[in-house]
Structures are given as C-alpha cells and as structure tokens.
Scaffold this motif. Structure first.
Motif, PDB file in Angstrom:
ATOM      1  N   LYS A 147       2.791  16.335 -31.681  1.00  0.00           N
ATOM      2  CA  LYS A 147       1.666  17.566 -31.953  1.00  0.00           C
ATOM      3  C   LYS A 147       1.804  18.260 -32.978  1.00  0.00           C
ATOM      4  O   LYS A 147       2.764  18.837 -33.397  1.00  0.00           O
ATOM      5  N   GLY A 148       0.551  18.416 -33.745  1.00  0.00           N
ATOM      6  CA  GLY A 148       0.679  19.395 -34.860  1.00  0.00           C
ATOM      7  C   GLY A 148       1.472  18.706 -36.291  1.00  0.00           C
ATOM      8  O   GLY A 148       1.344  19.140 -37.240  1.00  0.00           O
ATOM      9  N   GLN A 149       2.003  17.483 -36.118  1.00  0.00           N
ATOM     10  CA  GLN A 149       2.982  17.018 -37.291  1.00  0.00           C
ATOM     11  C   GLN A 149       1.963  15.912 -38.321  1.00  0.00           C
ATOM     12  O   GLN A 149       1.022  15.320 -37.609  1.00  0.00           O
ATOM     13  N   ASN A 150       1.803  16.081 -39.320  1.00  0.00           N
ATOM     14  CA  ASN A 150       1.252  15.341 -40.381  1.00  0.00           C
ATOM     15  C   ASN A 150       2.199  13.917 -40.401  1.00  0.00           C
ATOM     16  O   ASN A 150       3.145  13.910 -41.306  1.00  0.00           O
ATOM     17  N   PRO A 151       1.743  13.010 -39.784  1.00  0.00           N
ATOM     18  CA  PRO A 151       2.733  11.771 -39.998  1.00  0.00           C
ATOM     19  C   PRO A 151       2.523  11.077 -41.266  1.00  0.00           C
ATOM     20  O   PRO A 151       3.424  10.152 -41.589  1.00  0.00           O
ATOM     21  N   ASN A 152       1.446  11.363 -42.250  1.00  0.00           N
ATOM     22  CA  ASN A 152       1.566  10.701 -43.432  1.00  0.00           C
ATOM     23  C   ASN A 152       2.356  11.261 -44.659  1.00  0.00           C
ATOM     24  O   ASN A 152       2.494  10.781 -45.682  1.00  0.00           O
ATOM     25  N   LEU A 153       3.119  12.385 -43.956  1.00  0.00           N
ATOM     26  CA  LEU A 153       4.062  13.048 -45.008  1.00  0.00           C
ATOM     27  C   LEU A 153       5.511  12.651 -44.800  1.00  0.00           C
ATOM     28  O   LEU A 153       5.811  12.759 -43.803  1.00  0.00           O
ATOM     29  N   PRO A 154       6.038  12.453 -45.814  1.00  0.00           N
ATOM     30  CA  PRO A 154       7.566  12.264 -45.634  1.00  0.00           C
ATOM     31  C   PRO A 154       8.252  13.518 -44.912  1.00  0.00           C
ATOM     32  O   PRO A 154       7.987  14.753 -45.342  1.00  0.00           O
ATOM     33  N   GLY A 155       9.133  13.282 -44.031  1.00  0.00           N
ATOM     34  CA  GLY A 155       9.503  14.569 -43.254  1.00  0.00           C
ATOM     35  C   GLY A 155       8.563  14.681 -41.985  1.00  0.00           C
ATOM     36  O   GLY A 155       8.708  15.670 -41.297  1.00  0.00           O
ATOM     37  N   GLY A 156       7.763  13.676 -41.908  1.00  0.00           N
ATOM     38  CA  GLY A 156       6.780  13.863 -40.458  1.00  0.00           C
ATOM     39  C   GLY A 156       7.615  13.524 -39.198  1.00  0.00           C
ATOM     40  O   GLY A 156       7.323  13.635 -38.097  1.00  0.00           O
ATOM     41  N   TYR A 157       9.058  13.407 -39.155  1.00  0.00           N
ATOM     42  CA  TYR A 157       9.802  13.193 -38.207  1.00  0.00           C
ATOM     43  C   TYR A 157      10.410  14.693 -37.822  1.00  0.00           C
ATOM     44  O   TYR A 157      11.567  14.384 -36.953  1.00  0.00           O
ATOM     45  N   ASN A 208       7.750  -5.971 -39.576  1.00  0.00           N
ATOM     46  CA  ASN A 208       8.669  -5.343 -40.331  1.00  0.00           C
ATOM     47  C   ASN A 208       8.995  -4.110 -39.849  1.00  0.00           C
ATOM     48  O   ASN A 208      10.459  -3.622 -39.793  1.00  0.00           O
ATOM     49  N   PHE A 209       8.263  -3.260 -39.498  1.00  0.00           N
ATOM     50  CA  PHE A 209       8.508  -2.054 -38.906  1.00  0.00           C
ATOM     51  C   PHE A 209       9.151  -1.983 -37.728  1.00  0.00           C
ATOM     52  O   PHE A 209      10.177  -1.396 -37.377  1.00  0.00           O
ATOM     53  N   LEU A 210       8.655  -2.780 -36.761  1.00  0.00           N
ATOM     54  CA  LEU A 210       9.113  -2.956 -35.361  1.00  0.00           C
ATOM     55  C   LEU A 210      10.670  -3.485 -35.522  1.00  0.00           C
ATOM     56  O   LEU A 210      11.624  -2.978 -35.100  1.00  0.00           O
ATOM     57  N   ASN A 211      10.766  -4.493 -36.357  1.00  0.00           N
ATOM     58  CA  ASN A 211      12.302  -5.181 -36.596  1.00  0.00           C
ATOM     59  C   ASN A 211      13.346  -4.427 -37.043  1.00  0.00           C
ATOM     60  O   ASN A 211      14.259  -4.216 -36.820  1.00  0.00           O
ATOM     61  N   SER A 212      12.826  -3.365 -38.339  1.00  0.00           N
ATOM     62  CA  SER A 212      13.743  -2.870 -38.928  1.00  0.00           C
ATOM     63  C   SER A 212      14.334  -1.613 -38.181  1.00  0.00           C
ATOM     64  O   SER A 212      15.310  -1.169 -37.928  1.00  0.00           O
ATOM     65  N   PHE A 213      13.199  -0.885 -37.371  1.00  0.00           N
ATOM     66  CA  PHE A 213      13.590   0.250 -36.336  1.00  0.00           C
ATOM     67  C   PHE A 213      14.279  -0.198 -35.535  1.00  0.00           C
ATOM     68  O   PHE A 213      15.494   0.392 -35.130  1.00  0.00           O
ATOM     69  N   LYS A 214      14.218  -1.450 -34.896  1.00  0.00           N
ATOM     70  CA  LYS A 214      15.113  -1.976 -33.590  1.00  0.00           C
ATOM     71  C   LYS A 214      16.544  -2.198 -34.207  1.00  0.00           C
ATOM     72  O   LYS A 214      17.577  -1.828 -33.519  1.00  0.00           O
ATOM     73  N   ASN A 230       0.808   5.199 -39.387  1.00  0.00           N
ATOM     74  CA  ASN A 230      -0.041   4.358 -40.224  1.00  0.00           C
ATOM     75  C   ASN A 230      -0.227   2.660 -39.892  1.00  0.00           C
ATOM     76  O   ASN A 230      -1.025   2.223 -40.428  1.00  0.00           O
ATOM     77  N   VAL A 231       0.690   2.497 -39.224  1.00  0.00           N
ATOM     78  CA  VAL A 231       0.958   0.862 -39.198  1.00  0.00           C
ATOM     79  C   VAL A 231       0.828   0.423 -37.564  1.00  0.00           C
ATOM     80  O   VAL A 231       0.153  -0.414 -37.011  1.00  0.00           O
ATOM     81  N   LEU A 232       1.650   1.166 -36.823  1.00  0.00           N
ATOM     82  CA  LEU A 232       1.551   0.815 -35.310  1.00  0.00           C
ATOM     83  C   LEU A 232       0.729   1.573 -34.457  1.00  0.00           C
ATOM     84  O   LEU A 232       0.397   2.880 -34.809  1.00  0.00           O
ATOM     85  N   ALA A 282      16.503   5.920 -43.681  1.00  0.00           N
ATOM     86  CA  ALA A 282      15.479   4.928 -43.954  1.00  0.00           C
ATOM     87  C   ALA A 282      14.581   4.873 -42.285  1.00  0.00           C
ATOM     88  O   ALA A 282      13.528   4.804 -42.547  1.00  0.00           O
ATOM     89  N   ARG A 283      15.448   5.180 -41.322  1.00  0.00           N
ATOM     90  CA  ARG A 283      14.768   4.691 -40.099  1.00  0.00           C
ATOM     91  C   ARG A 283      13.837   6.125 -39.799  1.00  0.00           C
ATOM     92  O   ARG A 283      13.039   5.936 -39.211  1.00  0.00           O
ATOM     93  N   ALA A 284      14.530   7.348 -40.426  1.00  0.00           N
ATOM     94  CA  ALA A 284      13.695   8.515 -40.379  1.00  0.00           C
ATOM     95  C   ALA A 284      12.353   8.407 -40.966  1.00  0.00           C
ATOM     96  O   ALA A 284      11.297   8.700 -40.473  1.00  0.00           O
ATOM     97  N   GLU A 285      12.369   7.759 -41.966  1.00  0.00           N
ATOM     98  CA  GLU A 285      11.100   7.520 -42.681  1.00  0.00           C
ATOM     99  C   GLU A 285      10.361   6.438 -42.077  1.00  0.00           C
ATOM    100  O   GLU A 285       9.034   6.654 -41.932  1.00  0.00           O
ATOM    101  N   ILE A 286      10.878   5.511 -41.601  1.00  0.00           N
ATOM    102  CA  ILE A 286      10.072   4.237 -40.865  1.00  0.00           C
ATOM    103  C   ILE A 286       9.449   5.104 -39.599  1.00  0.00           C
ATOM    104  O   ILE A 286       8.293   4.705 -39.531  1.00  0.00           O
ATOM    105  N   ILE A 287       9.761   5.954 -39.058  1.00  0.00           N
ATOM    106  CA  ILE A 287       9.323   6.518 -37.877  1.00  0.00           C
ATOM    107  C   ILE A 287       8.105   7.285 -38.354  1.00  0.00           C
ATOM    108  O   ILE A 287       7.080   7.303 -37.847  1.00  0.00           O
ATOM    109  N   ALA A 288       8.445   8.182 -39.284  1.00  0.00           N
ATOM    110  CA  ALA A 288       7.252   8.980 -39.805  1.00  0.00           C
ATOM    111  C   ALA A 288       6.279   8.272 -40.470  1.00  0.00           C
ATOM    112  O   ALA A 288       5.009   8.763 -40.222  1.00  0.00           O
TER     113      ALA A 288
END
Length: 636
Positions: free
Chosen positions: A72-82, A336-342, A53-55, A43-49
C-alpha cells in the motif's frame, strides 16, 4: 495501482531472517561466491520491485512475493519499491559493506572500508599511503573481467533456446536476431539486474576507495619509468603481466599501435597507456573465466555482452514489436521473473556454497584446454602441423558438443575423419592460420566448412529432394548386396524424405538436417566404394557402383563439395587406369555431372545401360517402374 483503506494493509512476511542471510553470505568459500550471493540478493529485491509491471497479483502471491495488499502506498515502478520489507533495504547495504571489506582483503590485504591510511615518517612528518602495487591492481582488473564475463555468460546462455522459440514464426534473419538479443538483455531480469548492479558497484567501489585517481597516477608512473628505457613490446607485456594474444591485441588497439614497434615509439599520453593496460588485464580475466567453460558454451559471453548493450535506438524499424510485446515474448519475460525469483530465493534461503565459477574445470585436462594447446601460439610451426592441429581441435569440439567424456585417444581416432570430411588439406596460408586463432575460430571453421561443403540453400530444398527421390527410385535394389550398399540406399532414402521429416522445424534446424543428410550420403558412399574402385565384374555390381557416384553427383550439384568429389574420382581413376584420361574407363571430372546424378541414373535404368561413358541423360519427368528386387548371392 489498487487503492486500500488503512485497515486493509497487510504486513509483509519476510522471506528470510537476518541471521539466514548473514549465515548464507558467510558460507560462501571465495570472493566470487560472496559477490554472487550479494548480487543475487540485490537482484531479487529488484525483481520483486519490478514484478508489478509483469506479473498479476495472483501470480506474485503464489510465487511468494508480496501482493497488492502488502505494498500500500508504494510505487512499484521505482527502484527501491521493495521498501515494504524491513529487512531487505538494510541487508543490501550491509552485504555491500561486508563484500567491500572482503574485496579489500582479497586485493590489498587490508580489510578496512577505506584502505587509505597515514604513515608517520622518521622525521615526525605524516603522509598518506595506499597499499597499491602492480600485482594488486592487475588482480583487481582481472577480477572485474572474470566476474563481468560470468554475468555476461548468464545473459547469453539461453540464446539457442530463445531463438528457437521465435524462429518458429520469424523468417527475417535480422529481426530474429534482434528479438533474441532483446529478450536476453531486456526481458531477463536476474542477469540484467546483476550485470547492471555489478557494473555500478565496481564504479562506486573505485570512487569510494579513490582507486581510480590513485591507481591511475601510480600506473602512469610505472609505465613512464618503463617506457623511458627503450624496451620491446614483448618486454612490456612480460613486465606488466599480459599473456594472452587477445589481451595484447586489445591493449594495442587502444594505443593504435601494431605489435612490431618498440614502446618508445608509441606516442600516446600516459592516460591512454593506463586505459590500455587496464583493458588488457580485464581481457586476461575474461580469458580466465572462459577456461572454466566447455568450448560450446564460451560464445555465450560475447552474446551476453551484445545483448546487454543492445540499444533500441539503433533498431527503430522494430519499435512496434518491443513497444507492444507479442504473447510469446511476454510469456518468456513472465517465466523469467518467476523462475529467477524462485531460484534466487532457494539459493539465499539454503545458504550453501554457490560455486558460481567452476575453477576446478580449468585446472584439469578437458576439451577446452586441449583446444587451447593446439591453437593460438600453439597452432604449429608449419602448415602440415597446423592442419594436423586443426583436425584435432575440430574433433575435440565435436566430441564435447556431443556430450562425450574427455579422452585424448578418442580425439586422435576421429581427427583424421574430420580432416577428410572437411577437406582440411585444401586450406592453406593465411586462411589456415585464421582458422587456428582460438576456440571461437575452431567452432566457426567447423560450422562454415560443414555448410560450404555439404549445405543446401533453402531455395534449393525442393529440387534437391526431387533429385534424391528420383535417384532413390532408380537405384539397383539392395537385396543380395553388401551392408555398405544397403546403408547407402537408406541414406539416400532419408535424404529423399527430408521435406516430410523436417516439417515444422525452424529454418536453422531444417538447414542442419539437409547438411547432415549430405554428410551421411558422402560417408555411406566412401564406405561402400572402399576397396571397390576397380571395375566390377558383374553388371549388378557395376550399377551399384554407378549409383554411389550418382549420389555424390547429386550432393555436389547443390554445394561446394566438388573438391571432395574430384578427390574421390582421382582415386578411382588411379586404381582403374593409373589416371590415364585416354583410358576407356576414365571418369572425367569435367563431364562428371553429365554422366552421373539423378537424371543419369533414371536414363541408365530406362536404357539398361551399364557403361555411363556414352550415356546421354534425358530429363525424366516420371521415373520408370522400380526394378523388382530378386534374390541373389551377397555381393561386395
């Protein structure tokens, strides 16, 4: 996304080493914690990806996530953007493989990734064998129910907090509920991702193991063999391990059968039987998880389930809101994004046992187990026992909600209080049985009785306060009277000041404040009149007693507490005149509101009346001047 030159790309600083992650997974002490650790990492990997869109870039970097210069060059809107991380993609796969082996070992005693294997028969022939048993399949589906309930709970646990945020500005009840559920299900990344990943992983696990195909045919054979011999449903439930009433109900609902038929009378394809059996087992698992929670938190499982499955297509009237989130919703999502990641990073890095499900709670006496022993199949053999158990269960729920330590003696002490407070003796028949189905009906029963007997409709708030103010201004002064009367006077003053003390509260909290005020008034009245039901000797004592009755007349004017009032009046009449309606001091319940209440108190004071039987109350626009308190000896 910001474009960078080749020399601007920055190498990502990994959050943990591979050794850190493996050690963290291996430190988990049971299959539930191993799954939770794996899911948190995923889930954390998905949160980073999806955080792009949020932060903002600054917020991500400050939190410890990669910034724009890393991806650079990654598409953050897709799962696996990490994929900028060299560790994360491989570790997600590795943890999944490790967990699959551990799950196989837990369920079937075989740790190979694919537990199908070849058996050589005595004649030299070979056949494929799977270590499937009824117990193993029940264990698997109960495990699914347990962990899915855990993740639904994680989705729903912030329900009250989120609802309070929106209720400050939203008065539409339906829209408020939608906003809350949408925020829990769609703007809560950790819980949303974990639940989604878990559901998908179970499906993938079953497919990769050919579990669905093999187990369904196995279960169909087991069911067929049992059904072909005439049995009762109770015998079926005993054989296949379905114990809880709600699990039995789920099973029967899928089969569209009632609980009175014999299994041979249910004319359904065996594939439907299989689905019903699996659903029943999963409900048993949900029940197991519920028992690890205090009663006042169990409702969050159902809320989480509803929030996760919320379909915006069914709420098109709110489209402008969720398509263009206002600032309060955006702030919740960002937090929620920040707290979940931490929180996830801390758990993963430290690698300590998570204890995701507190099984010890379910194994020792607590408020939840106490309620379970007084509801459902244990509700009682007759109505008197049911009312006793309902009183005890409501008392247990109230003590737990107030944060008290579990103690059976404390429950028994206040059970009679709730029996009287909620007029439980007036509940009969099917209504009584419905109250005692399980913990959720106990919670709803207590809440509904509070609102019905003591609540005030929002449209009546102002007139209620006006009545209480008028009564407060026309009561016998408390000086020289007992502490019970002083407490009554103070309770009425608090009710009279509710408009000021509830200013700024959410509608729900304001309604609760009015309800609590009425309970306080009723309680104060009962404590004051205890032992004072006979006619008072002195006029001041008679006026105090009349004012106590004025108070419950005001309360009952705005809700359904008439039954309670009539019960009090009956006791008074029995003491005064043996309940004789012809007696001069008989208080007639049918005309009670005519002779008692705020206007009656004001009229009595203006006329100097002590006897209310002949009093003709008038509508008083302005209360008379308050009576000046004088010194007098303490009176009962």
């Amino acid at each position: 996304m910001k474009e960078f030159e080749d020399n601007e790309a920055v190498e990502y600083q990994e959050l943990e080493t591979i050794d850190d992650i493996i050690a963290g997974y291996n430190a988990q002490e049971n299959i539930y914690d191993k799954l939770y650790y794996y899911m948190l990492y995923n889930a954390r990997a998905e949160i980073i990806a999806f955080s792009f869109n949020v932060l903002s870039d600054e917020e991500r970097v400050e939190a410890g996530m990669p910034g724009d210069d890393v991806i650079k060059g990654q598409n953050p809107n897709l799962p696996g953007g990490y994929k900028f991380s060299k560790v994360q993609p491989n570790m997600v796969k590795n943890l999944k493989a490790e967990f699959t082996k551990d799950l196989n070992e837990y369920l079937f005693g075989v740790s190979e990734e694919n537990f199908s294997y070849i058996v050589e028969e005595e004649d030299g022939s070979h056949r494929q064998k799977m270590p499937i048993s009824l117990d193993a399949l029940k264990k698997y589906h109960m495990f699914k129910g347990e962990v899915c309930a855990k993740f639904q709970f994680e989705v729903g646990k912030d329900y009250r907090k989120v609802k309070d945020v929106y209720s400050k500005t939203e008065n539409d009840k339906d829209f408020l509920e939608f906003k809350t559920l949408y925020t829990l299900g769609k703007l809560n990344p950790e819980a949303d991702y974990i639940y989604s990943i878990t559901s998908m992983d179970f499906m993938n696990y079953e497919n990769s193991m050919n579990l669905t195909l093999n187990s369904d045919s196995f279960l169909a054979r087991q069911i067929k063999n049992f059904v072909e011999v005439d049995h009762t449903l109770d015998e079926f439930f005993e054989e296949f391990g379905i114990k809880e009433n709600n699990a039995k109900k789920e099973f029967l609902d899928i089969l569209e059968a009632d609980g009175k038929v014999r299994v041979s009378e249910i004319n359904k394809n065996y594939s439907v039987w299989v689905e019903a059996l699996k659903a029943g087992w999963e409900r048993e698992g949900i029940n197991n998880f519920k028992k690890t929670l205090p009663m006042n938190k169990r409702e969050y499982i159902e809320i989480g389930s509803e929030a996760f499955r919320i379909n915006t297509e069914n709420y098109k009237q709110y489209k402008s809101w969720f398509k263009n989130l206002p600032e309060d919703a955006k702030k919740i999502e960002k937090d929620n994004f920040l707290n979940s990641f931490k929180e996830e990073s801390k758990i993963i890095k430290e690698g300590n046992p998570i204890n995701a499900i507190d099984w010890k709670y379910a194994g020792k006496p607590n408020f939840s187990t106490y309620v379970d022993k007084h509801t459902g199949a244990n509700m009682g053999a007759n109505e008197e026992k049911m009312r006793e158990n309902l009183s005890k269960a409501i008392a247990a729920y109230a003590l737990e909600k107030s944060g008290k330590t579990f103690n059976v003696k404390d429950i028994h002490k206040i059970a009679e209080h709730f029996r009287d407070l909620y007029e439980i003796d007036s509940i009969k028949g099917e209504a009584l049985r419905n109250c005692l189905k399980d913990y959720s009906t106990i919670r709803r029963t207590g809440s509904n009785l509070r609102k019905t007997i003591y609540g005030v409709a929002p449209k009546d708030f102002d007139s209620y306060v006006e009545d209480m103010q008028l009564l407060s201004e026309n009561m016998q002064p408390e000086a020289g009277h007992s502490k019970e009367y002083i407490n009554l006077v103070n309770a009425i003053r608090e009710a009279a000041n509710l408009n000021e003390t509830t200013e700024g509260m959410s509608p729900a909290k304001k309604a609760e404040a009015f309800t609590n005020a009425n309970i306080n008034v009723f309680t104060a009245v009962q404590k004051y009149i205890k032992g004072k039901k006979s006619v008072r000797v002195k006029d001041s004592g008679k006026r105090c007693f009349n004012n106590a009755l004025d108070a419950i007349a005001v309360v009952s004017k705005y809700n359904s507490s008439t039954v309670k009032v009539n019960k009090i009046l009956k006791r008074i009449n029995m003491v005064r005149n043996n309940g004789n309606p012809q007696a001069i001091n008989y208080i007639d319940p049918n005309t009670f509101q005519e002779h008692y209440g705020a206007q009656a108190a004001s009229a009595a004071r203006m006329n100097g009346a002590v006897d209310r039987s002949n009093l003709n109350p008038i509508n008083v626009v302005k209360a008379a001047e308050p009576i000046k308190a004088g010194k007098a000896p303490i009176m009962p």
